[in-house]
Each structure stands twice: as C-alpha cells, then as structure tokens.
Design a protein around this motif. Structure first.
Motif, PDB file in Angstrom:
ATOM      1  N   THR A  90      95.613 -37.966  64.984  1.00  0.00           N
ATOM      2  CA  THR A  90      96.114 -36.706  64.417  1.00  0.00           C
ATOM      3  C   THR A  90      97.121 -36.118  65.391  1.00  0.00           C
ATOM      4  OG1 THR A  90      94.188 -35.679  65.363  1.00  0.00           O
ATOM      5  CG2 THR A  90      94.169 -35.988  62.974  1.00  0.00           C
ATOM      6  N   GLU A  91      98.167 -35.582  64.812  1.00  0.00           N
ATOM      7  CA  GLU A  91      99.219 -35.006  65.661  1.00  0.00           C
ATOM      8  C   GLU A  91      98.702 -33.711  66.302  1.00  0.00           C
ATOM      9  OE1 GLU A  91     103.780 -33.557  65.235  1.00  0.00           O
ATOM     10  OE2 GLU A  91     102.784 -34.385  63.463  1.00  0.00           O
ATOM     11  N   VAL A  92      98.923 -33.571  67.613  1.00  0.00           N
ATOM     12  CA  VAL A  92      98.461 -32.355  68.273  1.00  0.00           C
ATOM     13  C   VAL A  92      99.570 -31.313  68.180  1.00  0.00           C
ATOM     14  CG1 VAL A  92      97.636 -31.362  70.445  1.00  0.00           C
ATOM     15  CG2 VAL A  92      97.135 -33.744  69.871  1.00  0.00           C
ATOM     16  N   VAL A  93      99.249 -30.181  67.591  1.00  0.00           N
ATOM     17  CA  VAL A  93     100.252 -29.119  67.476  1.00  0.00           C
ATOM     18  C   VAL A  93      99.907 -28.043  68.486  1.00  0.00           C
ATOM     19  CG1 VAL A  93     101.329 -27.442  65.941  1.00  0.00           C
ATOM     20  CG2 VAL A  93     100.526 -29.615  65.034  1.00  0.00           C
ATOM     21  N   LEU A  94     100.881 -27.728  69.323  1.00  0.00           N
ATOM     22  CA  LEU A  94     100.611 -26.753  70.384  1.00  0.00           C
ATOM     23  C   LEU A  94     100.817 -25.331  69.900  1.00  0.00           C
ATOM     24  CD1 LEU A  94     102.165 -28.178  73.642  1.00  0.00           C
ATOM     25  CD2 LEU A  94      99.761 -27.838  73.091  1.00  0.00           C
ATOM     26  N   THR A  95      99.827 -24.505  70.191  1.00  0.00           N
ATOM     27  CA  THR A  95      99.969 -23.088  69.873  1.00  0.00           C
ATOM     28  C   THR A  95     100.597 -22.411  71.082  1.00  0.00           C
ATOM     29  OG1 THR A  95      98.044 -23.120  68.468  1.00  0.00           O
ATOM     30  CG2 THR A  95      98.663 -20.996  69.350  1.00  0.00           C
ATOM     31  N   LYS A  96     101.553 -21.530  70.830  1.00  0.00           N
ATOM     32  CA  LYS A  96     102.160 -20.806  71.954  1.00  0.00           C
ATOM     33  C   LYS A  96     102.206 -19.316  71.636  1.00  0.00           C
ATOM     34  CE  LYS A  96     105.332 -24.554  72.774  1.00  0.00           C
ATOM     35  NZ  LYS A  96     106.537 -25.004  72.133  1.00  0.00           N
ATOM     36  N   ASP A  97     101.977 -18.513  72.652  1.00  0.00           N
ATOM     37  CA  ASP A  97     102.089 -17.059  72.502  1.00  0.00           C
ATOM     38  C   ASP A  97     103.308 -16.599  73.282  1.00  0.00           C
ATOM     39  OD1 ASP A  97      99.768 -17.093  71.181  1.00  0.00           O
ATOM     40  OD2 ASP A  97      98.736 -15.629  72.458  1.00  0.00           O
ATOM     41  N   ILE A  98     104.206 -15.893  72.620  1.00  0.00           N
ATOM     42  CA  ILE A  98     105.419 -15.417  73.305  1.00  0.00           C
ATOM     43  C   ILE A  98     105.459 -13.888  73.175  1.00  0.00           C
ATOM     44  CG2 ILE A  98     107.947 -15.569  73.343  1.00  0.00           C
ATOM     45  CD1 ILE A  98     107.594 -18.240  71.729  1.00  0.00           C
ATOM     46  N   SER A  99     105.866 -13.215  74.233  1.00  0.00           N
ATOM     47  CA  SER A  99     105.947 -11.754  74.148  1.00  0.00           C
ATOM     48  C   SER A  99     107.395 -11.301  74.207  1.00  0.00           C
ATOM     49  CB  SER A  99     105.224 -11.106  75.324  1.00  0.00           C
ATOM     50  OG  SER A  99     103.862 -11.291  75.147  1.00  0.00           O
TER      51      SER A  99
END
Ligand code: PEP
Ligand code: MG
Length: 577
Positions: free
Chosen positions: A3-12
């Motif tokens: 399964t493709e790993v999708v990265l979660t990112k938090d940007i401010s």
C-alpha cells in the motif's frame, strides 16, 4: 500487497480569510521555459509544428476568454481579445516562419528571436498603446512556447473541479480571476493578512492561509488539503480522523454564521446605547451584494484601483462614472466613501509601464502618482463628480503625507467641478472630502489636517507598516504587524481626538477595524465608523452589541499606558471573558 504510504503534513501560516475547506491541491506555478537553438533540416515539418502550436494556443486563449467572460464579466476578458489579435497577426507569424524556412532555426528559437525583436521595438517607443502591445506579445509567445515544448501553463480560469490553489504568491489580479465555483480556497508561501490578495479573498469569501513559506515545497498536485482559514493551518493528506474533526469544525462555523445572519437588519448599538457605523470595504460594484447580504450600513472604502486592473488600458471617464453611479444607487442614500486611485505597492498596472522600484510601498504610488499623472487623475475626478448626484458620495484621497498634497488634490477636484458646471453638467452641491490617515506624519499632524478635511479614515494596513518599518507583504517581519501595540493605539487616538475637536468624524478602513481584539479598543477610543470586509460585519455587530462603550473607554485608557502588545491582548481577553 503493497500500500502506498501517504504522508500527512501540518503547515502553519497566517489566517487571511475565514472558513474551512477540504479539496484537492492545484499548484499554480509558472514552469521554466528553456529555449535551445538548433538547426533543422526538414523545415516544412518544423513550420507545421509551429502552426500546430499556434492553433492549440488560439484554442486555449478562446477557452480562457470564454470562461473569464462567463465567470467574471466581459471587461475582464478584454485582455484575451488582444491576445487573439496577436495570434492572428500575419506580420509576426510570417517573420517566424521565414526564420524557420530561410535560416533553418528550430521553431522555439525562431519564435524567441522574432518576439524579442518586436518587444524591444515596441517598448522603445514613447507610446502607451504600443507598450501594451509589447506586453501582449510577450504573454502570447509564452503560451506558444509552452505548446512547442509540451509544458502546461496552469490556468486558474480553466479549473473545472473543486480545488485548493497552492502558489508562491497570488497577485491581486490573479485573485480577481479565481472562479469561486471551483476554487474553494488558496494558500501561498508569501504574503501577509493585509496583502491585497488576502483582502480580496475576504471580500470574495474564499478561505485563505498565506505566508506559510513551505506550501510549494510540501504539497503536490492532487494531494488532499484541509485549509483552515480560521486558525491558519494547512493539513496535507489528513487521516480519516482529522478529516472528520475538520468536517465538524466546518459545520460549527456554518452554524455560527447562521447565528450572525440574524443580525442583518439590526442597528449596531452598544449595551449602553451608543451607535457606531459598520461599513464595508469593496473593490468592485459586484461586491455590493456581499455588503447588502451582510447588513453593511455603508461603504467605508471603495478601492477604485480594481477598476484599472485586469485590462490593457486605462478605464474611460464613462466606464468609471457607470461603476460609481451603480454603487451609489444601489446603496440608496447610505454613505459611500470612494477612494481615488491608489495604485503602486503590491497593486501594479502593467500597462502604465512604471519603472521597478527598490521599495514600492515607499515609492511612487497613490496620490503621488495621481498628482503627477494629472490627465489620468482628472478623468477619475470628473467621473466621481458626475456620479455625486446619484447618492451619498464622499471622496477620499489615499496616502496623503502633507497638507500641500491635500490642497493640490483638492484644487484639481475644484477645477474639474467648475469645468463640469460650465459644461452644464450636474454635480452635488456638497460632497464631503476626506483623507486616508495611513502615513505617520499625517497622524501626528492630524490636528492641522482636521481643520482642512471633512473626515478621516485610518488606513492601518499601511499606518502599521510605516510606523513599525515592516513591509506588510513580508512574512519574515510579520511579527511586527502589531495593531494592538500601544504605539499604534496612541496614533489612532491622536487622529480620532483631532477629528472630534473640529466636529469631524473619524473612521477606520484598515483591516484592524474588523479585528475582534481591536474592536473593543477602537470603540473605547471613540472611533465613529468601522469599515471592514463585508464578511466580518455581522460578527463585529454581534460583538459590539455585547460591549459597553463606557467600559471600553476605561480599557482603552489603560491600554494606552501599557508597554507591550501582549499586555494589551491580555487586557482585552480579560474583559471579553
Ligand atoms: C490601508 O492602508 O489600511 C488601506 C485601507 O488601504 P490599502 O489596504 O488599500 O493600502
Ligand atoms: Mg493603504
């Protein structure tokens, strides 16, 4: 199974326009178009390749023109009409073909050579019209080149699914061309709360987060993005749980808006019975729908420069007259403050071909430019004067730094008035004449200005940047954009007190006027009129209904004696509990 790993990112970033949206990312970037010089042997094939690119470009420009005209009106589409003329110009096209056929150049290089020749020839002429044509040729050539190189130039007006735009920056005219049906929001690397694309996003009700520094590096086309214009967060490829949380936040915000909407026909009166006026800032006559839907009691700032943007030449007196008349009539006698042209800074007009400046916000802009380019200014003044009989018009000059500037501008207005009257045209007998107070010298000398003008409108977007010496577009110094600093509050007080001492009124049309931490302070300082993005009006009204002017006066007096912005913020928080 992998399964493709999708990265979660938090940007401010900086919360620039309220609302929460979830949609796919659409990167708006101009790809680099590199031209190589080659010799071709089969010239017929190369000419055909050029002709195909030309046809594809024509089709693309037709489509953009059609979309723009449908979504934003014919005026905005005018520029693409000019582009089609260039694409059909035999003079240009034949010279490119000759270069391929006679000199055996590849199509890209032939195009570049001929276009550069035309552009430098037109730009060298002392003729505005030809300079505009040079800009059109440059734009069109870029499109043809992208087809030759097989590179796509993204075009926001062609978007046909729901997206969130990701960009380095958006110019005010890029923002004006966004199609609200599909563009759910935008986020940029640079910019501040008072950059004009942020201001426009608020009047267009498009949520926005600006000044993130990293969205271009962190977000790819097609990533799922949560844009939280309330807190300034951008979340890339969120988990299911986070998506659920934000869907709930979005629903709660909608409920809140429904509550505010109940106040649409209410007066803005404090708990102890003091009325203040809540007006709206607009950029175009079409923004009036938002003003009326949000219970605006007037227009406190009509930024007329938007009439001059997204086109290839100056608007005529008739065009301006029609726009001003519409706004005045639609407001049915409610006050309408129209500001004369404030171009410069981050608001450029390519067709004026002004030289690039080191510090555009400190440069040749607004009234400085109008006092020099008098024909252009007089045309606008005539349009304003003629429109004055259709409603409650007040005229305001931007960026006034000295009384001499005010007197010069006023004298031109008076001259145009006399000319119109001698031509038998109608002009309202009394038109209030005011100034923006957005330069510290004017705030400091407000007592003298108050003897000369009918009203002040405090432009805190600029007043704060000039007082703090911090560019309003530069997110690296955005910590210095401090509306609640005692230094700013003292300047604001000086302006309001000076107006009142002469029996005049003082308003504020900078973004500070709609800021919930600033409102209690401004009320306490005695501000008469608060002008803000239409979408902030109902929230501000709901806040003011809960405040007592007497208590806010005490709060403001304390704040004026404080040392830091944080102290002021804490004091406001305490009282709003
Ligand atoms: C201001 O400077 O506060 C203002 C309202 O004008 P603008 O944002 O258009 O410069
Ligand atoms: Mg300003």
């Amino acid at each position: 199974m992998m399964t493709e790993v999708v990265l979660t990112k938090d940007i401010s970033g900086i919360a620039a326009s309220s609302g929460i949206e979830i949609a796919k990312a659409f990167r708006l970037e101009n790809p680099e178009l590199i031209v190589e010089k080659n010799t071709v042997t089969n010239v017929d094939l190369e000419v055909k390749r050029f002709e195909q690119a030309l046809e594809s470009t024509k089709g693309e420009v037709e489509k953009i023109k059609e979309h723009t005209s449908q979504n934003l009106g014919g005026d905005n589409a005018e520029i693409f009409e000019a582009h089609l003329l260039v694409l059909n110009d035999p003079e240009l096209i034949n010279q490119i073909k000759d270069k391929i056929q006679i000199e055996h150049f590849n199509a890209e290089f032939a195009l570049q050579e001929v276009v550069n020749m035309f552009v430098s020839m037109f730009e060298a002429l002392d003729n505005e019209y030809m300079k505009e044509r040079a800009a059109d040729i440059r734009d069109v050539a870029k499109r043809i080149l992208s087809h030759l190189l097989g590179v796509t130039i993204p075009n926001p007006s062609l978007i046909s699914e729901e997206v969130i735009i990701i960009a380095e920056d958006l110019s005010p005219s890029d923002t004006a061309q966004l199609n609200r049906q599909f563009v759910k929001g935008f986020t940029t690397n640079i910019g501040g709360r008072t950059s004009h694309s942020a201001i426009m996003a608020r009047s267009m009700e498009i949520p926005a987060v600006v000044g993130t520094k990293t969205v271009m590096a962190d977000i790819e086309n097609g990533d799922v993005v949560i844009l939280d214009g309330l807190s300034g967060k951008v979340i890339v490829n969120p988990t299911e749980e986070v998506t659920k949380e934000y869907n709930m936040k979005k629903a709660a915000y909608e409920v809140q808006k429904t509550e505010w909407a109940k106040l649409i026909n209410e007066q803005t009166v404090t708990k102890d019975g003091e009325h203040v006026e809540l007006a709206a800032n607009i950029g175009k006559p079409e923004d009036l729908n938002g003003v009326l839907e949000n219970g605006g009691e007037g227009v406190g700032l009509y930024r007329t420069e938007f009439l001059y943007m997204g086109r290839t030449q100056l608007p005529t007196e008739e065009e301006q007259f029609a726009a001003f008349k519409t706004v005045l009539e639609d407001m049915e006698g409610k006050p309408v403050v129209i500001r004369t042209l404030d171009i410069g800074g981050d608001k450029e007009l390519p067709y004026l071909e002004l030289p690039k400046e080191m510090n555009p916000f400190l440069g040749f802009r607004a009234i400085r430019l109008c006092l020099e380019m008098q024909d252009m200014f007089r045309t606008q003044l005539r349009a304003l004067l003629r429109a004055s009989v259709y409603g409650n018009l007040k005229i305001m000059f931007p960026m006034i730094a000295t009384l001499d500037e005010f007197w010069s501008a006023k004298a031109l207005l008076e001259e145009e008035k006399q000319k119109l009257l001698s031509e038998g045209k109608q002009v309202a007998e009394k038109i209030e004449l005011g100034i923006m107070v957005e330069i510290p010298s004017t705030a400091i000398l407000a007592d003298q200005f108050a003897k000369e003008v009918d009203f002040f409108s405090i432009g805190t977007n600029d007043l704060i940047q000039y007082t703090m010496a911090a560019d309003r577009m530069n997110q690296r110094v955005s910590y210095l954009y401090q509306p609640y600093s005692p230094s700013i509050l003292r300047l604001v007080k000086m302006v309001i007190d000076a107006a009142h001492a002469e029996g005049k009124w003082a308003g504020m049309c900078g973004e500070m006027a709609g800021d919930e931490t600033a409102i209690p302070l401004l009320l306490g300082l005695g501000l008469d009129e608060f002008s803000m993005s239409a979408t902030s009006i109902l929230k501000a009204r709901s806040q003011i209904l809960r405040l007592s002017k007497k208590e806010m006066k005490n709060l403001a007096e304390e704040a004026l004696q404080m040392k830091t912005t944080n102290e002021v913020i804490e004091a406001v928080k305490e009282i709003m509990k």
